[in-house]
Scaffold this active site. Structure first.
Site, PDB file in Angstrom:
ATOM      1  N   ASP A   1      -6.395  -3.433  -1.992  1.00 38.39           N
ATOM      2  CA  ASP A   1      -6.407  -2.046  -2.462  1.00 38.39           C
ATOM      3  C   ASP A   1      -4.956  -1.551  -2.554  1.00 38.39           C
ATOM      4  OD1 ASP A   1      -7.317   0.443  -3.262  1.00 38.39           O
ATOM      5  OD2 ASP A   1      -7.727   1.130  -1.211  1.00 38.39           O
TER       6      ASP A   1
ATOM      7  N   ILE B   1       1.020   6.812   0.054  1.00 39.61           N
ATOM      8  CA  ILE B   1       0.324   5.810   0.859  1.00 39.61           C
ATOM      9  C   ILE B   1      -1.126   5.694   0.407  1.00 39.61           C
ATOM     10  CG2 ILE B   1      -0.335   5.179   3.216  1.00 39.61           C
ATOM     11  CD1 ILE B   1       1.924   7.245   4.074  1.00 39.61           C
ATOM     12  N   CYS B   2      -1.579   4.463   0.200  1.00 37.27           N
ATOM     13  CA  CYS B   2      -2.975   4.202  -0.119  1.00 37.27           C
ATOM     14  C   CYS B   2      -3.678   3.816   1.178  1.00 37.27           C
ATOM     15  CB  CYS B   2      -3.092   3.077  -1.150  1.00 37.27           C
ATOM     16  SG  CYS B   2      -4.797   2.750  -1.641  1.00 37.27           S
ATOM     17  N   LEU B   3      -4.396   4.769   1.745  1.00 42.16           N
ATOM     18  CA  LEU B   3      -5.086   4.571   3.016  1.00 42.16           C
ATOM     19  C   LEU B   3      -6.323   5.453   3.026  1.00 42.16           C
ATOM     20  CD1 LEU B   3      -4.922   3.244   5.856  1.00 42.16           C
ATOM     21  CD2 LEU B   3      -3.601   5.242   6.584  1.00 42.16           C
TER      22      LEU B   3
ATOM     23  N   ASN C   1       0.801  -1.222   0.000  1.00 39.61           N
ATOM     24  CA  ASN C   1       0.000   0.000   0.000  1.00 39.61           C
ATOM     25  C   ASN C   1       0.837   1.275   0.000  1.00 39.61           C
ATOM     26  OD1 ASN C   1      -1.559  -2.093   2.115  1.00 39.61           O
ATOM     27  ND2 ASN C   1      -2.730  -1.401   0.350  1.00 39.61           N
TER      28      ASN C   1
END
Length: 188
Positions: A123, A86-88, A79
């Site tokens: 994701d 950052i994928c959050l 992620n």
């Protein structure tokens, strides 16, 4: 603007008085628009003992817009991409994200630390790493541990066990100059 500044000062005070476990954060200037942070990898993860430096940019419309956070230390994670992005969901506005003005810098950094401990391969920003995490977990773990050793354990100047520094007066010039060479060291 004054409301944003007041909130950020309160958040700094909160970070100094009761910092989240494994997290340090301090402002990089007197305008409180850029912060540096250090997250220590949890002991029971592939990032154990690593000290990961992050940059936090606070937008003018904060807290109505989320901060922009990126890793400065290289990290092997599905992620987090090679540029440190950052994928959050907490870092995105609804409907695709879950940012709310009630969140703060401490909750964001805690969420990132939790993401480090529990990646979300469904994701990903790095699809190859996500596939490896799901299908070849021992290989993923070995590479993540190797990267942690190479890039996140050679950081003498990052000391999260010290209290969080949250005022410009506490941020000494020697710490600022120490940060520069280690970044070059980690990139090589």
């Amino acid at each position: 603007m004054a409301q944003r500044l007041g909130r950020l000062k309160r958040e700094c005070q909160q970070l100094q008085q009761s910092p989240p476990a494994g997290v340090s954060c301090w402002p990089e200037g007197d305008k409180l628009d850029v912060f540096s942070a250090v997250i220590v990898g949890d002991e029971d993860t592939v990032y154990a003992g690593g000290m990961f430096k992050l940059e936090v940019e606070v937008p003018e419309r904060y807290p109505f817009l989320p901060p922009k956070v990126r890793f400065l230390t290289k990290i092997y994670h599905p992620n987090i991409d090679s540029a440190g992005r950052i994928c959050l969901d907490i870092l995105k506005l609804p409907p695709s994200g879950s940012w709310r003005p009630g969140h703060n810098l401490a909750s964001v950094l805690t969420s990132i630390r939790l993401l480090m401990a529990s990646p979300n391969p469904h994701d990903p920003l790095m699809t190859e790493i996500a596939e490896e995490y799901q299908l070849k977990k021992p290989q993923y773990e070995a590479t993540a541990k190797d990267w942690t050793f190479k890039y996140a354990k050679n950081t003498d100047e990052l000391k999260p066990e010290e209290s969080v520094q949250c005022s410009v007066e506490k941020r000494s010039a020697s710490q600022d100059s120490d940060d520069q060479p280690s970044e070059k060291k980690r990139k090589t």
